[in-house]
Write a protein that holds these residues in place. Structure first.
Motif, short mmCIF file in Angstrom:
data_model
loop_
_atom_site.label_atom_id
_atom_site.label_comp_id
_atom_site.label_asym_id
_atom_site.label_seq_id
_atom_site.Cartn_x
_atom_site.Cartn_y
_atom_site.Cartn_z
N LEU A 132 31.51 -28.87 -55.37
CA LEU A 132 32.49 -28.73 -54.94
C LEU A 132 33.91 -29.94 -55.02
O LEU A 132 33.61 -31.66 -54.43
CB LEU A 132 32.54 -28.71 -52.94
CG LEU A 132 33.42 -28.42 -52.44
CD1 LEU A 132 34.56 -27.13 -52.38
CD2 LEU A 132 33.73 -28.04 -50.58
N GLY A 133 35.21 -30.51 -55.72
CA GLY A 133 35.66 -30.95 -55.63
C GLY A 133 36.56 -30.60 -55.11
O GLY A 133 36.63 -30.29 -53.90
N ALA A 134 37.32 -32.22 -54.53
CA ALA A 134 38.19 -32.75 -53.11
C ALA A 134 39.73 -31.44 -53.50
O ALA A 134 40.05 -31.77 -54.56
CB ALA A 134 38.67 -34.12 -52.88
N GLY A 135 40.05 -30.87 -52.17
CA GLY A 135 41.08 -30.19 -52.41
C GLY A 135 40.54 -28.47 -52.57
O GLY A 135 41.55 -27.65 -52.82
N GLU A 136 40.12 -28.43 -53.55
CA GLU A 136 39.00 -26.79 -53.47
C GLU A 136 38.57 -26.44 -53.22
O GLU A 136 38.33 -26.92 -51.74
CB GLU A 136 38.11 -27.21 -55.31
CG GLU A 136 37.35 -26.27 -55.83
CD GLU A 136 36.93 -26.70 -56.83
OE1 GLU A 136 36.71 -25.91 -57.65
OE2 GLU A 136 35.48 -27.34 -56.46
N THR A 137 38.63 -25.07 -53.10
CA THR A 137 37.73 -24.33 -52.36
C THR A 137 37.32 -22.65 -52.66
O THR A 137 37.27 -22.57 -54.15
CB THR A 137 38.90 -23.34 -51.98
OG1 THR A 137 39.54 -23.42 -51.42
CG2 THR A 137 38.57 -21.57 -51.37
N LEU A 138 36.26 -23.41 -52.81
CA LEU A 138 34.33 -22.62 -53.26
C LEU A 138 34.47 -21.22 -52.95
O LEU A 138 34.23 -21.90 -51.69
CB LEU A 138 33.90 -23.67 -53.66
CG LEU A 138 32.45 -23.15 -54.38
CD1 LEU A 138 32.29 -22.31 -55.59
CD2 LEU A 138 31.40 -23.99 -54.06
N ALA A 139 34.32 -20.12 -53.36
CA ALA A 139 33.86 -19.10 -52.31
C ALA A 139 32.57 -18.85 -52.60
O ALA A 139 32.19 -18.46 -54.06
CB ALA A 139 34.87 -17.48 -52.45
N ILE A 140 31.93 -18.23 -51.71
CA ILE A 140 30.12 -18.00 -51.82
C ILE A 140 30.79 -16.69 -51.46
O ILE A 140 30.59 -16.31 -50.07
CB ILE A 140 29.18 -19.04 -50.77
CG1 ILE A 140 29.57 -20.42 -51.43
CG2 ILE A 140 27.45 -18.45 -51.68
CD1 ILE A 140 28.16 -21.00 -51.22
N VAL A 141 30.07 -15.66 -52.42
CA VAL A 141 30.67 -14.19 -51.60
C VAL A 141 28.89 -13.80 -52.51
O VAL A 141 27.82 -14.00 -53.04
CB VAL A 141 31.40 -13.35 -52.69
CG1 VAL A 141 32.69 -14.50 -52.40
CG2 VAL A 141 30.75 -13.39 -54.59
N GLY A 142 28.57 -12.14 -51.73
CA GLY A 142 27.70 -11.77 -51.24
C GLY A 142 27.44 -10.56 -50.71
O GLY A 142 27.96 -10.46 -49.79
N GLU A 143 26.06 -10.02 -50.17
CA GLU A 143 25.97 -9.30 -49.17
C GLU A 143 25.00 -9.24 -48.47
O GLU A 143 24.49 -11.30 -48.69
CB GLU A 143 25.51 -7.82 -49.76
CG GLU A 143 26.65 -6.39 -50.96
CD GLU A 143 25.64 -5.72 -51.29
OE1 GLU A 143 25.94 -4.40 -50.89
OE2 GLU A 143 24.50 -6.38 -52.10
N SER A 144 24.48 -9.33 -47.36
CA SER A 144 23.85 -9.13 -46.03
C SER A 144 22.93 -9.77 -46.90
O SER A 144 22.25 -9.12 -47.23
CB SER A 144 23.96 -8.12 -44.70
OG SER A 144 25.25 -8.14 -44.47
N GLY A 145 22.32 -11.20 -46.44
CA GLY A 145 20.45 -11.48 -46.64
C GLY A 145 20.67 -12.17 -47.88
O GLY A 145 19.73 -12.34 -48.46
N SER A 146 21.73 -12.65 -48.52
CA SER A 146 22.02 -12.72 -49.96
C SER A 146 21.86 -14.17 -50.16
O SER A 146 21.05 -14.96 -50.64
CB SER A 146 23.28 -13.14 -50.77
OG SER A 146 24.26 -13.22 -49.93
N GLY A 147 21.83 -15.19 -48.42
CA GLY A 147 21.50 -16.83 -48.40
C GLY A 147 22.50 -17.34 -48.13
O GLY A 147 22.78 -18.25 -48.48
#
Length: 546
Positions: free
Chosen positions: A36-51
């Motif tokens: 993750l870089g400064a000022g950046e938005t990282l989305a972590i996506v997935g269904e329930s139970g994906s971690g």
């Protein structure tokens, strides 16, 4: 959108998380890496139970150790290792450098502490401010997150705030020490569409103002497209794809990413035949709750939860009821089912029922069923699936003997897409979507004519939502069921309802054919709801610039 810095703020490499369970280990996260870089938005996506959430909690070392363990991995913030770090290192990192907004503010906030205490505790722990400085900073933070008249909210407990206000308090706590990284775990899942839009706009604004980097945990791809620079897609504890947001949406590479992108509720309801019989009607229905004050508890006013609403639901017909929290949606459904007192005429199958009660009403209860929002709380944890579904049959004296009831339960489970062999298991052994299918089976086994569906998909992943909508549509066509479908998710309502009632503060703002309401809303309030619900959809399609 911000470009990542050359040197990442946060580096996660080869991270694994195991949980100790009876009989061995559960592998929740498996060798994932991202930065993750400064000022950046990282989305972590997935269904329930994906971690997703387990990964987020690992960054701040908030998992329940030693039940949880890390067989491999490294988590570095500005080069400092957080995995297995000492208490002092973690104390500095938590709150000062990295903060977290949790998914459900009602459970994340302390019910025994007022707003001033909760936000003040963060400042006292990390900034060593005196009481005057703390109070000034709290007021500044509450202003920053858009809480109106914050001085009046300092002494409020969480239950005295709306869902949007509680989430804003959570954001204020997370921002109190101006962290470099904000982790937002499903920050809008439980909120109404208009509040969702406000919270997302607020996060975007604060990120730009404070220069924060953000990790956004979500299963809503519309939110991802609107908010993120990069996306990591998780399933089964693994990251199966990482890409810049535009690349991922325009050129998805992994089969699971394609599955997520195609999982929005689709289709339109089949219009009921013109001669469909009327199942239930209400005329000028009112549910008013008294407001009492003074030593003698005299009634000084009323909360008009439902205020002179009229409707008709026919066989094979779905009436969608939409509006924000507190608009009267659920109260309307409970009144129609005669589960709370009301004024006004209610007719079921041509028979007036508003004055009926007890044993006189019981034979009709089999024909009027309800599916609640959260199956985990509406299904008894002490009863097996067979016992849960059988309970209604026993109450109403239906289904014959034990063997006949078991066969009926098995057939009903098949109808809702579950294996009959699962009937002797318990609710905690099922996923959220499977539990909702059990809740639907509990209602369907009694062969009802009218079903109130109270937010039946709001707690589910988007792909599971689509499956449940398909199931409900199929059951309706097969059994000519009449539905009252309560929801704040207008995409889901559009897929299922052929008539829509828009409520605000107990009053009907607009009522009519679903297509007319969605395509040509007449009131400013309905237009605002539609704009909030479909803005992200428009951004996704390229119709609106992000």
């Amino acid at each position: 959108m911000s470009a990542p810095a050359t040197t990442p703020l946060l580096e996660v490499k080869d991270l694994s998380v195991d949980f100790r369970v009876e009989g061995g280990q559960s592998h929740a996260v498996k060798n994932i890496s991202f930065d993750l870089g400064a000022g950046e938005t990282l989305a972590i996506v997935g269904e329930s139970g994906s971690g997703k959430s387990v990964t987020a909690l690992s960054i701040l070392q908030l998992l329940p150790y030693p039940t949880a363990s890390h067989p491999s991995g490294s988590i570095k913030y500005r080069g400092t290792e957080l995995l297995g770090a000492d208490k002092e290192t973690l104390h500095v990192a938590r709150g000062n450098n990295i903060s977290m907004i949790f998914q459900e503010p009602m459970t994340a906030l302390n019910p025994l502490h007022v707003v001033e205490q909760q936000v003040g505790e963060v400042l006292a722990l990390h900034k060593k401010m005196n009481p005057t400085q703390v109070r000034e900073r709290i007021m500044e933070l509450l202003h920053l997150v858009g809480i109106q008249e914050p001085e009046k909210r300092l002494g409020a407990y969480p239950h005295q705030l709306s869902g949007g206000q509680r989430q804003r308090v959570m954001i204020a706590m997370a921002l109190a020490n101006e962290p470099e990284i904000l982790i937002a775990d499903e920050p809008t899942t439980a909120l109404d569409v208009t509040i969702q839009a406000q919270i997302l706009a607020l996060l975007k604004e604060l990120q730009g103002k404070l220069g924060m980097a953000m990790i956004l945990i979500t299963h809503d791809l519309g939110v991802v497209r609107h908010m993120a620079d990069r996306v990591a897609v998780m399933t089964g504890g693994e990251i199966v794809e990482q890409a810049p947001v535009e690349d991922l949406f325009n050129h998805p590479q992994h089969e699971y990413t394609l599955h997520l992108l195609s999982a929005e509720p689709k289709g339109k309801p089949a219009a009921p035949p013109a001669d469909a019989a009327t199942v239930i009607t209400a005329e000028k229905l009112k549910v008013w709750f008294p407001i009492k004050a003074g030593v003698f508890r005299r009634t000084i006013d009323h909360v008009r939860a439902v205020d002179e609403i009229s409707l008709e639901v026919r066989e094979g017909h779905t009436v969608g009821v939409v509006g924000e929290s507190g608009s009267g949606k659920t109260t309307l459904g409970l009144a129609l089912l005669r589960l709370i007192s009301s004024q006004g005429a209610i007719s079921f199958d041509g028979q007036r029922i508003e004055t009926l009660g007890g044993n006189v009403l019981r034979p009709l209860r089999r024909q009027m069923q309800v599916v609640f929002q959260d199956p985990f709380s509406s299904l008894s944890p002490r009863m097996s699936i067979a016992q849960i579904i059988e309970e209604g049959l026993l109450v109403h004296g239906k289904g014959g003997g034990y063997d006949e009831r078991r066969e009926l339960i098995a057939n009903t489970l098949r109808e809702v897409g579950l294996e009959p062999g699962a009937m002797d298991r318990f609710p905690h052994e099922f996923s959220g979507g499977q539990r909702q299918r059990v809740a639907i089976a509990r209602a369907m086994v009694l062969q009802p004519r009218f079903v109130v569906l109270d937010e039946p998909t709001s707690a589910l992943d988007v792909s599971v939502q689509a499956q449940i909508i398909d199931l409900l549509r199929d059951l309706q066509q097969r059994h000519r069921l009449a539905y009252l479908f309560i929801s704040h998710d207008l995409k889901v309502v559009r897929a299922l309802a052929d008539e829509v009632i828009v409520l605000r503060d107990g009053k009907v703002m607009e009522q009519g054919a679903a297509q007319q309401i969605f395509d040509d809303p007449q009131t400013d309030y309905t237009k605002a709801l539609m704009a909030a619900a479909f803005k992200l959809e428009a951004i996704e399609s390229g119709a609106v610039s992000s």
